[in-house]
Motif scaffolding. Structure first.
Motif, mmCIF file in Angstrom:
data_model
loop_
_atom_site.group_PDB
_atom_site.id
_atom_site.type_symbol
_atom_site.label_atom_id
_atom_site.label_comp_id
_atom_site.label_asym_id
_atom_site.label_seq_id
_atom_site.Cartn_x
_atom_site.Cartn_y
_atom_site.Cartn_z
ATOM 1 N N UNK A 757 0.914 -0.930 -0.215
ATOM 2 C CA UNK A 757 -0.374 0.130 0.382
ATOM 3 C C UNK A 757 0.873 1.714 0.153
ATOM 4 N N UNK A 758 1.037 1.788 -1.600
ATOM 5 C CA UNK A 758 1.414 2.960 -1.354
ATOM 6 C C UNK A 758 1.114 4.470 -2.872
ATOM 7 N N UNK A 759 1.246 5.274 -1.962
ATOM 8 C CA UNK A 759 0.965 6.797 -2.556
ATOM 9 C C UNK A 759 2.293 7.057 -3.599
ATOM 10 N N UNK A 760 2.009 7.278 -5.183
ATOM 11 C CA UNK A 760 2.922 7.272 -5.301
ATOM 12 C C UNK A 760 2.466 8.802 -6.418
ATOM 13 N N UNK A 761 3.511 9.372 -6.916
ATOM 14 C CA UNK A 761 3.245 10.331 -7.519
ATOM 15 C C UNK A 761 3.212 10.280 -9.135
ATOM 16 N N UNK A 762 3.431 10.674 -10.303
ATOM 17 C CA UNK A 762 3.697 10.592 -11.479
ATOM 18 C C UNK A 762 3.925 11.320 -12.288
ATOM 19 N N UNK A 763 5.468 11.694 -12.318
ATOM 20 C CA UNK A 763 6.412 12.825 -12.652
ATOM 21 C C UNK A 763 5.643 13.461 -14.512
ATOM 22 N N UNK A 764 5.004 14.662 -14.156
ATOM 23 C CA UNK A 764 4.325 14.340 -15.543
ATOM 24 C C UNK A 764 5.142 15.295 -16.946
ATOM 25 N N UNK A 765 6.341 15.892 -16.039
ATOM 26 C CA UNK A 765 6.782 17.014 -17.126
ATOM 27 C C UNK A 765 7.798 15.421 -17.800
ATOM 28 N N UNK A 766 8.469 14.889 -16.329
ATOM 29 C CA UNK A 766 9.047 13.802 -17.999
ATOM 30 C C UNK A 766 8.540 12.954 -18.568
ATOM 31 N N UNK A 767 7.142 12.099 -18.121
ATOM 32 C CA UNK A 767 6.422 11.687 -18.580
ATOM 33 C C UNK A 767 6.241 12.227 -20.659
ATOM 34 N N UNK A 768 5.288 13.663 -20.200
ATOM 35 C CA UNK A 768 5.428 14.240 -21.339
ATOM 36 C C UNK A 768 6.591 14.270 -22.135
ATOM 37 N N UNK A 769 7.965 14.613 -21.494
ATOM 38 C CA UNK A 769 9.273 14.342 -22.597
ATOM 39 C C UNK A 769 9.189 12.661 -23.600
ATOM 40 N N UNK A 770 9.280 12.255 -22.482
ATOM 41 C CA UNK A 770 8.940 10.942 -23.444
ATOM 42 C C UNK A 770 8.279 10.036 -24.037
ATOM 43 N N UNK A 771 6.678 10.184 -24.179
ATOM 44 C CA UNK A 771 6.073 10.468 -24.621
ATOM 45 C C UNK A 771 5.994 11.540 -26.102
ATOM 46 N N UNK A 772 6.748 12.461 -26.450
ATOM 47 C CA UNK A 772 6.982 13.111 -27.276
ATOM 48 C C UNK A 772 7.639 13.263 -28.086
ATOM 49 N N UNK A 773 8.860 12.505 -27.179
ATOM 50 C CA UNK A 773 10.052 11.641 -27.873
ATOM 51 C C UNK A 773 10.036 10.732 -28.964
ATOM 52 N N UNK A 774 8.906 9.409 -28.358
ATOM 53 C CA UNK A 774 8.327 8.227 -28.953
ATOM 54 C C UNK A 774 7.481 8.713 -30.191
ATOM 55 N N UNK A 775 7.025 10.104 -30.253
ATOM 56 C CA UNK A 775 5.419 10.008 -31.399
ATOM 57 C C UNK A 775 7.039 10.418 -32.378
ATOM 58 N N UNK A 776 7.318 11.441 -32.429
ATOM 59 C CA UNK A 776 7.888 11.761 -33.461
ATOM 60 C C UNK A 776 8.879 10.892 -34.928
ATOM 61 N N UNK A 777 8.668 9.337 -34.506
ATOM 62 C CA UNK A 777 8.703 8.788 -35.655
ATOM 63 C C UNK A 777 7.612 7.638 -35.997
ATOM 64 N N UNK A 778 6.303 7.659 -35.807
ATOM 65 C CA UNK A 778 5.556 6.536 -36.243
ATOM 66 C C UNK A 778 5.258 5.797 -37.310
ATOM 67 N N UNK A 779 4.614 4.555 -36.977
ATOM 68 C CA UNK A 779 4.600 3.491 -38.191
ATOM 69 C C UNK A 779 3.583 4.047 -38.622
#
Length: 876
Positions: A757-779
């Motif tokens: 039983x643990x409370x977590x916070x998701x770092x939105x900035x890190x998440x958005x940067x990672x997703x933007x990187x993966x979106x650069x070259x889509x199939x």
């Protein structure tokens, strides 16, 4: 008996067959109309697995055959995607299922109604056919025995397992095929019906095959003349059985492959020679109405066949008109079948090495068939039992009834009035079968009235113990979900998945035709629930539910749209037709794009495409954590190649914790909460005031579940799918900076282990940067169906991979720039390809493994058989 009319008349044979079909058909139709089953009222035949699983497959079958043939072999409604031949082979290959093509949408329940009563009728018809061919029974007596078979306790108890009911009408036909083979040498009947059985439902056909071995032994002894003839018969039985299997290879081989990925991985490899319960307990199931809901998970075998058939089976063994060796062999087979119903190794053998999950002793239809067929052999018009036989049968029946009556407290499904009513029918049957009135016209009429009355009483009493899904509950939900799906699919023709915060069944995606994330199936590959458990979603051996998606999993799994149920207020509070199964505060990060009275549709701006260029680290990522938050972070970091992404989630402390009637704890995670006073309510309240607008998630270990506690978040009950065996992630808050978030856990028992039983916070900035990187070259897909994808992708670095969210299977075949390419498995779950640097055209197409080999074997076998028949025909 002949029925004359000016225009037509029925021969005795036609009267018997028609009566054997119509009697169970009319009885069950009348009962279902009385219970107001759709289309005759507000209820439906949906209950347990029929309502939670099979109905969704039926909806899928309609859509696949009428609108989307590409999904016949593969469907993305099957969890995150999966092969479908295993599903067809187990659930959908009955030719009678074509009736369902006439029943669209919410009227599918009407199709299930007619499918059920027709299968009851066909079981009676097939058994009557067998009686006419192999016994002296005909007319009302044959109709009575056929009805006893069609409405035996097994059929009534397993009516909801509608795909098994095909076995009830196929078994007599396969049995007749063996009988014909042994008595005349003609093999076609046996080969055709056994092959059809294997194709229609391989699982029940496996049980039929085992029984055919016993049948061969029985008929071989009964028809024995010389050893030479016996060896010839054994050879004929062996090659015809193998031939039937070869004809069905087109279904059996790909199904075998499917099972190797799923159900076969749960096969029991060790067992004990022990009784599973005290064997005489089975006797209670010979009384009428001996069935209720509690018998479904772990009851004894359903054996009801009616007093006439039961007495007839007992009288068989004292009938001197039948050869002693035949009766002895029948006795040995009966003992083997009886032991199979209570001895663990034999039980496992009949169930192909796996203990059934619910619905135990699934092969008991074979036991009932055997007993009724023996009764038909004995209860001829010339049968006159001696006083010794009558006395022995009476003693056996009275002793059995006495045991049940004296131990009635052990049988929760039985009451004394049922025992007394059962004995009344036994007395009636005993008088009927022993009095010398068998050649009087009234005898078959009494036989029919007494027999069918008891059989009907058992069916009605047993089914009255079962509750059903209302037509409104099924139809209103299905129609509303379809209303939500249709506008999305009309506007967006790309490939994407849809998530939702509510659920009627885990197969909702099959029901209304979208790419979802949940499924409930006996042929679910073992890797799928393992992956769901790792990511913090509910899973089991045969199901997964995508009810606990996070921003991370929604993005990586291409969950582009989300449906959220609207909480109703005032008098309508809590009455939504969409049963909530998730708390999803992180929808605050998504864009609302549609709404109606019941739900809101959101679009996920972070959803990644089906495939995209990713770092090659994903190919070597191994799971080294049981924490779903860390698992998600490791997954994302392997895709981006950025190790900093492993710190995507941060564990947070609660600002305040208060205990009510519970001993104080300094550490919450892993704490064991104990009530001070067991008689008073105990609760713990945890409070946090977020300092950012990031999403917050809670992890619940498997002990932190609705069976052990209730959860209230900000004054409202926390919606959560109830069944989970691994740690799940629960969305608690998002865009809640400065707001007080309060979670109260009320203990249902004396103690509660706050496992993981643990409370977590998701770092939105890190998440958005990672997703933007993966979106650069889509199939970029130029064409896609359920089993074919083609498109272009550009990679800027050597060694990059095309990472997809298509579940891995050896059935997927890839080409890169026109050349065959190897596929790789990521996370032990998904498909990836290595790509050269630059612009690449990539295709992925699916074809079921071993299907071509199966088609070849079945085709060659059919050609050989047809050619042999043609040559034989010309010669004659």
């Amino acid at each position: 008996m002949q029925f004359h009319n000016r225009r037509w008349h029925l021969s005795p044979r036609q009267f018997t067959l028609l009566g054997a079909f119509l009697t169970p058909f009319i009885l069950m139709t009348a009962y279902f109309i009385y219970r107001q089953m759709s289309p005759f009222g507000s209820s439906s035949l949906l209950t347990v697995d029929l309502g939670q699983q099979y109905i969704d497959f039926f909806a899928y079958m309609r859509r696949a055959l009428l609108h989307d043939p590409s999904s016949i072999f593969y469907s993305f409604a099957n969890g995150l995607g999966g092969e479908m031949l295993g599903t067809w082979a187990y659930y959908l290959l009955s030719p009678l299922n074509w009736i369902l093509l006439l029943c669209p949408g919410a009227s599918l329940t009407t199709g299930v109604f007619f499918l059920t009563v027709i299968k009851y009728g066909l079981a009676g018809l097939a058994f009557a056919w067998l009686l006419l061919k192999t016994t002296q029974q005909s007319g009302l007596k044959a109709i009575t025995l056929a009805t006893a078979y069609a409405l035996m306790g097994w059929s009534i108890a397993n009516q909801l397992n509608i795909m098994w009911l095909d076995a009830a009408y196929l078994l007599p036909l396969v049995f007749y095929g063996v009988y014909l083979l042994m008595t005349t040498g003609k093999w076609r009947t046996y080969v055709v019906w056994l092959a059809l059985s294997l194709i229609v439902n391989y699982y029940m056909a496996y049980m039929i095959c085992l029984f055919m071995i016993l049948t061969f032994i029985f008929l071989a002894v009964d028809r024995y003349t010389t050893w030479g003839n016996l060896f010839k018969q054994a050879g004929n039985f062996a090659w015809t059985s193998i031939t039937a299997g070869l004809l069905a290879a087109m279904v059996l081989l790909p199904t075998w492959w499917s099972l190797a990925q799923s159900k076969a991985q749960y096969t029991v490899t060790s067992f004990k020679w022990k009784f599973e319960f005290f064997p005489p307990k089975m006797l209670a199931k010979f009384f009428l109405g001996a069935f209720n809901f509690d018998q479904m998970p772990d009851g004894t075998a359903n054996l009801f066949i009616g007093a006439i058939a039961l007495l007839g089976a007992l009288f068989y063994f004292s009938n001197r008109a039948i050869a002693l060796r035949t009766r002895l062999t029948a006795g040995i087979i009966t003992v083997v079948l009886a032991l199979s119903l209570c001895l663990q190794p034999l039980d496992l053998l009949w169930h192909a090495g796996q203990f059934p999950v619910w619905y135990p002793y699934r092969f008991s239809f074979i036991v009932s068939f055997w007993l009724i067929w023996l009764a038909a052999q004995a209860l001829t018009d010339d049968f006159e039992p001696g006083w010794l036989a009558i006395a022995m049968v009476t003693v056996i029946v009275v002793a059995g009834a006495a045991y049940v009556a004296l131990n009635l407290k052990q049988f929760k499904f039985l009451q004394m009035n049922q025992v007394l009513l059962g004995m009344f029918f036994v007395v009636m049957a005993l008088v009927l079968t022993t009095l010398p009135i068998k050649h009087h016209w009234i005898y078959p009429l009494l036989f029919f009235v007494i027999g069918v009355t008891e059989i009907s009483a058992n069916a009605f009493t047993s089914l009255n113990n079962i509750s059903y899904v209302s037509q409104g509950e099924y139809g209103n939900y299905t129609n509303e979900l379809q209303r939500l799906v249709n506008p999305v699919q009309k506007k967006d023709h790309g490939f994407y998945r849809i998530g939702k915060t509510f659920m009627r069944t885990k197969g909702d995606a099959f029901q209304t035709g979208f790419n979802g994330g949940g499924v409930f199936s006996s042929v679910l590959p073992k890797a799928v629930p393992t992956f769901y458990g790792n990511t913090g979603n509910p899973d089991g051996d045969g199901f997964v539910a995508y009810s606990n998606g996070t921003l991370v999993t929604d993005a990586l799994l291409n969950m582009k749209y989300y449906f959220q149920d609207k909480p109703l207020s005032g008098a309508l509070s809590g009455s939504s037709m969409l049963p909530a199964t998730a708390n999803k505060a992180d929808l605050a990060d998504y864009d609302p794009v549609g709404t109606d009275h019941w739900a809101t549709t959101y679009k996920n701006p972070y959803a990644l495409p089906l495939g995209y260029a990713a770092d090659s680290q994903i190919l070597s990522l191994k799971n080294k954590t049981a924490d779903p938050a860390q698992y998600q972070a490791n997954w994302l970091a392997a895709l981006t190649g950025n190790s900093a992404d492993k710190r995507l989630y941060t564990a947070e402390n609660f600002d305040q914790v208060t205990f009510n009637n519970i001993n104080q704890q300094t550490k919450i995670t892993g704490a064991i909460l104990q009530k001070k006073n067991l008689l008073k309510p105990g609760s713990i309240t945890l409070t946090i005031k977020p300092t950012t607008n990031d999403p917050y998630y809670l992890t619940f270990g498997s002990t932190v579940n609705p069976d052990n506690a209730t959860f209230v978040l900000n004054g409202k009950a926390l919606n959560q799918y109830k069944t989970y065996r691994n740690t799940i992630l629960v969305s608690a808050a998002d865009h809640a900076k400065g707001q007080t978030i309060k979670l109260t856990i009320n203990l249902k028992k004396g103690s509660l282990w706050l496992e993981n039983f643990t409370l977590y916070r998701l770092n939105t900035g890190t998440f958005k940067t990672a997703i933007a990187q993966l979106k650069q070259h889509p199939w970029q897909l130029s064409k896609h169906t359920s089993r074919y994808f083609s498109g272009q992708i550009t990679t800027t670095k050597a060694g990059e991979v095309l990472n997809t969210s298509i579940p891995y299977s050896s059935g997927w075949h890839a080409t890169v720039n026109g050349k065959a390419a190897k596929t790789y498995k990521t996370l032990n779950m998904f498909t990836a390809l290595k790509l050269p640097k630059g612009r690449n055209t990539v295709t992925l197409s699916y074809w079921p493994p071993l299907l071509n080999l199966g088609l070849l074997i079945s085709g060659l076998t059919l050609i050989v058989l047809t050619g042999g028949w043609w040559l034989s025909h010309r010669r004659h």
